[in-house]
Write a protein that holds these residues in place. Structure first.
Motif, PDB file in Angstrom:
ATOM      1  N   VAL A 174       0.866  -1.183   0.000  1.00 33.34           N
ATOM      2  CA  VAL A 174       0.000   0.000   0.000  1.00 33.34           C
ATOM      3  C   VAL A 174       0.901   1.231   0.000  1.00 33.34           C
ATOM      4  N   ALA A 228      -7.682   1.248   4.706  1.00 35.35           N
ATOM      5  CA  ALA A 228      -7.282   0.781   3.375  1.00 35.35           C
ATOM      6  C   ALA A 228      -6.388  -0.449   3.471  1.00 35.35           C
ATOM      7  N   ARG A 231      -8.606  -3.467   4.109  1.00 37.94           N
ATOM      8  CA  ARG A 231      -9.351  -3.795   2.893  1.00 37.94           C
ATOM      9  C   ARG A 231      -8.454  -4.514   1.879  1.00 37.94           C
ATOM     10  N   ALA A 232      -7.212  -4.046   1.756  1.00 40.43           N
ATOM     11  CA  ALA A 232      -6.282  -4.660   0.809  1.00 40.43           C
ATOM     12  C   ALA A 232      -5.941  -6.085   1.227  1.00 40.43           C
ATOM     13  N   ARG A 234      -7.848  -8.123   2.794  1.00 37.61           N
ATOM     14  CA  ARG A 234      -9.020  -8.997   2.683  1.00 37.61           C
ATOM     15  C   ARG A 234      -9.537  -9.102   1.239  1.00 37.61           C
ATOM     16  N   HIS A 235      -8.909  -8.399   0.315  1.00 40.07           N
ATOM     17  CA  HIS A 235      -9.387  -8.403  -1.067  1.00 40.07           C
ATOM     18  C   HIS A 235      -9.147  -9.769  -1.720  1.00 40.07           C
ATOM     19  N   TYR A 241      -1.501  -0.712  -4.204  1.00 41.49           N
ATOM     20  CA  TYR A 241      -2.535   0.320  -4.158  1.00 41.49           C
ATOM     21  C   TYR A 241      -1.961   1.640  -3.678  1.00 41.49           C
ATOM     22  N   ALA A 293      -7.718   1.869  -5.668  1.00 35.10           N
ATOM     23  CA  ALA A 293      -8.207   1.495  -4.340  1.00 35.10           C
ATOM     24  C   ALA A 293      -9.688   1.810  -4.189  1.00 35.10           C
ATOM     25  N   ARG A 294     -10.127   2.895  -4.773  1.00 37.98           N
ATOM     26  CA  ARG A 294     -11.549   3.252  -4.683  1.00 37.98           C
ATOM     27  C   ARG A 294     -12.410   2.261  -5.464  1.00 37.98           C
ATOM     28  N   GLU A 296     -11.487  -0.978  -6.559  1.00 35.88           N
ATOM     29  CA  GLU A 296     -11.357  -2.392  -6.183  1.00 35.88           C
ATOM     30  C   GLU A 296     -11.617  -2.660  -4.702  1.00 35.88           C
ATOM     31  N   LEU A 297     -11.271  -1.711  -3.844  1.00 33.91           N
ATOM     32  CA  LEU A 297     -11.409  -1.935  -2.408  1.00 33.91           C
ATOM     33  C   LEU A 297     -12.621  -1.228  -1.809  1.00 33.91           C
ATOM     34  N   TRP A 299     -12.655   1.841  -1.120  1.00 31.35           N
ATOM     35  CA  TRP A 299     -12.090   2.753  -0.120  1.00 31.35           C
ATOM     36  C   TRP A 299     -12.280   4.207  -0.548  1.00 31.35           C
TER      37      TRP A 299
END
Length: 318
Positions: A174, A228, A231-232, A234-235, A241, A293-294, A296-297, A299
């Motif tokens: 990240v 973030a 979220r990354a 757990r993706h 990102y 990130a917005r 795919e995640l 966020w």
């Protein structure tokens, strides 16, 4: 069965917010500490975090810890956190922020190979890996071109995350742009500014000495950036990102916002530009494109620039 997370750098700004968010989700959190004296204060705030002593730069110790804990998620936040400090100790910075990250990734890979457990590693990277970038805003495709020892060490760790990902380890990098909070230590310019504004407003300090007021950065709220990271981790798919607000402000803007929040409009008469605080080399402007990130995640940042500065000043006034 609850998830287990291992956090290096757990006693820092991001580590504390990360521990809070993970514990709130019912995750069992293990934290790495280098010095025993760090434990007393941290245990008071986070009694539910399982502490482990160890040197991040000792790959044998890190491999043993990963095997012992058996984490589902590893968040590597530890490292030299100051660009200025990296100039004072470039070798140590490379060892802690670069080589040690490779050790964590290798430990996770070894544990995965030995047990079959899906270990997910999040490497906290930095916008400093882009240096003075060729494009603005920067995204995941922007070439790495660090211009500081801090940025160079982070670039190595960032690249190693991709290298281990090619070996089927779930490794995420990240790329965090500047992110702040009242927990930021005073040696960082943002906290130095908000603390100085508060002290001047209270009549306890006469001036604030700073370096380059024209440097521009993309500043966000630290708890958003920790969100973030989770979220990354757990993706469905591992990747890199950029985590940023997409808006840049100058140090001058930060000073003006801080003094205004503290009730001082004529901030210029209190601020002195001191050459001693000007870095040998400094990126002129860093601003990130967090579109990936917005998308795919899911966020998005929740706190804007003025509110971020205001929260820090309010905390320092208290």
């Amino acid at each position: 069965m609850s998830r287990t997370a291992f956090v290096t750098g757990v006693s820092g700004q991001d580590g504390g917010y990360l521990a809070e968010q993970l514990l709130g989700q019912g995750v069992q959190v293990h934290g790495l500490f280098r010095w025993p004296e760090q434990l007393t204060t941290f245990r008071t705030r986070f009694p539910d975090v399982q502490p482990h002593l160890g040197d991040l730069t000792n790959p044998t110790r890190m491999a043993a810890l990963v095997a012992e804990i058996g984490p589902d998620e590893i968040y590597n936040l530890a490292g030299i956190s100051s660009v200025a400090q990296s100039w004072a100790d470039p070798v140590g910075t490379g060892r802690v922020s670069g080589l040690a990250a490779a050790g964590i990734l290798h430990a996770a890979y070894q544990h995965k190979e030995a047990t079959g457990q899906d270990v997910r590693v999040v490497q906290a990277s930095s916008a400093e890996i882009f240096g003075n970038p060729v494009n603005s805003p920067q995204d995941e495709s922007t070439p790495l071109a660090p211009i500081t020892p801090y940025g160079a060490a982070k670039a190595y760790a960032h690249t190693m995350a991709g290298t281990f990902r090619s070996r089927e380890l779930f490794a995420v990098s990240v790329v965090l742009y500047n992110h702040e909070s009242p927990r930021r230590p005073p040696q960082f310019v943002t906290r130095k500014i908000t603390q100085g504004a508060a002290l001047i407003a209270r009549g306890e300090q006469d001036e604030l000495r700073l370096g380059n007021l024209d440097a521009r950065r993309d500043w966000g709220w630290a708890p958003d950036y920790v969100d973030a990271m989770i979220r990354a981790a757990r993706h469905d798919v591992a990747g890199d990102y950029v985590i940023a607000t997409g808006r840049s402000h100058s140090v001058r803007d930060f000073v003006a916002a801080a003094f205004t929040r503290a009730g001082i409009d004529d901030w210029e008469k209190y601020v002195v530009v001191d050459p001693a605080f000007v870095r040998p080399v400094d990126a002129v402007e860093l601003v990130g494109d967090s579109g990936k990130a917005r998308r795919e995640l899911g966020w998005t940042p929740t706190v804007d620039f003025d509110e971020l500065v205001g929260r820090m000043v309010d905390a320092d006034l208290r």
